[in-house]
Design a protein around this motif. Structure first.
Motif: not given
Length: 302
Positions: A228, A233, A235, A267, A277, A279, A281
């Motif tokens: 990310g 992070v 993705v 998540r 962590r 994200y 999609d």
């Protein structure tokens, strides 16, 4: 890869977990392994792939093979799941046959016992699951009933959900394993890829709370896992596949509420898998009649 040397008398082997749908095979696997390697829902035929969970102790390495529940197939996918379950029970070192002690022994259990369990020439262990849902006095009649289904080396009442007497199952299995080397790295707990683990977590969350036919029509593809823009992070790009256009609306929900709930529930577990962590999609796409299309089943690895 070089594995750690093992002591003399070390045991190892393959152990298939079989039974009809919804008897708690995947819950038992997760409890034995101590990690979530198979998703669990109240919906029959949740397990679609042959999943391996690995337990390594100082004296043994057990490679558990969790199989789809054997059932009366209504689609090409169902027939393939039955074929996979029966194929994986051949050639294993120990067979573990799981029944639901709460609902009782039925024709489905009898069919699995006759057509799968009885044909296994090696050690066989019967597990009467869900003892937390019935009294201890009821155990003996259930043990007697199970003993009539096949010749078992052990019959063990357990609660996989609560972990009661699961250690007894592990000890019985190790006793019947042949001597052998490590089959996997001692740190491994499954042979699934990261994408497969994440896809199954998303599918589990999508299956919960859906109407009637929708859960069986859900498949998940994880396309990419990328770094990310922020530190620590990642993705995850994933797509929930459905068979009919009307199911897209059900999965998405009013103003995307259902899809958001699925992502929110998935998540934390995905973050545990990736150690960072996430994200997520998440999208929904029509993949028409995939359960009955050999080519599409192949694309999904089923």
């Amino acid at each position: 890869m070089e594995f750690t040397a093992v002591a003399e008398g070390f045991r190892s082997g393959l152990v298939a977990i079989v039974g009809r749908p919804n008897v708690g095979k995947s819950t038992l696997l997760n409890t034995l392994v101590g990690e979530k390697v198979a998703i669990t829902t109240p919906i029959a035929q949740t397990t679609r792939r042959v999943i391996r969970g690995i337990v390594t102790t100082p004296s043994a390495q057990i490679v558990f093979v969790d199989t789809p529940g054997i059932h009366k197939a209504k689609s090409l996918l169902g027939r393939r799941l039955n074929d996979a379950a029966q194929a994986q029970s051949v050639g294993v070192d120990v067979l573990v046959f799981v029944v639901d002690g709460n609902t009782g022994i039925g024709t489905g259990d009898e069919w699995v016992a006759t057509n799968v369990v009885a044909s296994h020439k090696g050690p066989k262990i019967a597990v009467i699951n869900k003892t937390d849902k019935f009294s201890k006095d009821a155990q003996l009649p259930k043990i007697a009933q199970v003993s009539e289904l096949a010749s078992f080396d052990a019959i063990i009442p357990i609660s996989a959900r609560r972990g009661k007497q699961v250690d007894d199952v592990l000890k019985a299995i190790i006793t019947h394993l042949p001597e052998g080397p490590l089959l996997y790295d001692p740190d491994d707990y499954t042979d699934q890829t990261i994408n497969e683990l994440i896809g199954e977590v998303i599918r589990e969350k999508a299956m919960h709370g859906m109407r009637e036919e929708v859960p069986h029509s859900i498949a998940v593809e994880v396309e990419d896992i990328l770094p990310g823009n922020k530190r620590d992070v990642q993705v995850v790009h994933a797509t929930i596949l459905v068979e009919r256009d009307s199911q897209k609306g059900i999965i998405i929900g009013n103003r995307g509420a259902n899809l958001s709930n699925i992502g929110r529930a998935a998540r934390p577990e995905i973050e545990d898998i990736l150690g960072s962590r996430v994200y997520l999609d998440l999208r929904v796409k029509l993949f028409a009649q995939w359960q009955s299309d050999p080519k599409k089943l192949g694309q999904l690895g089923l």
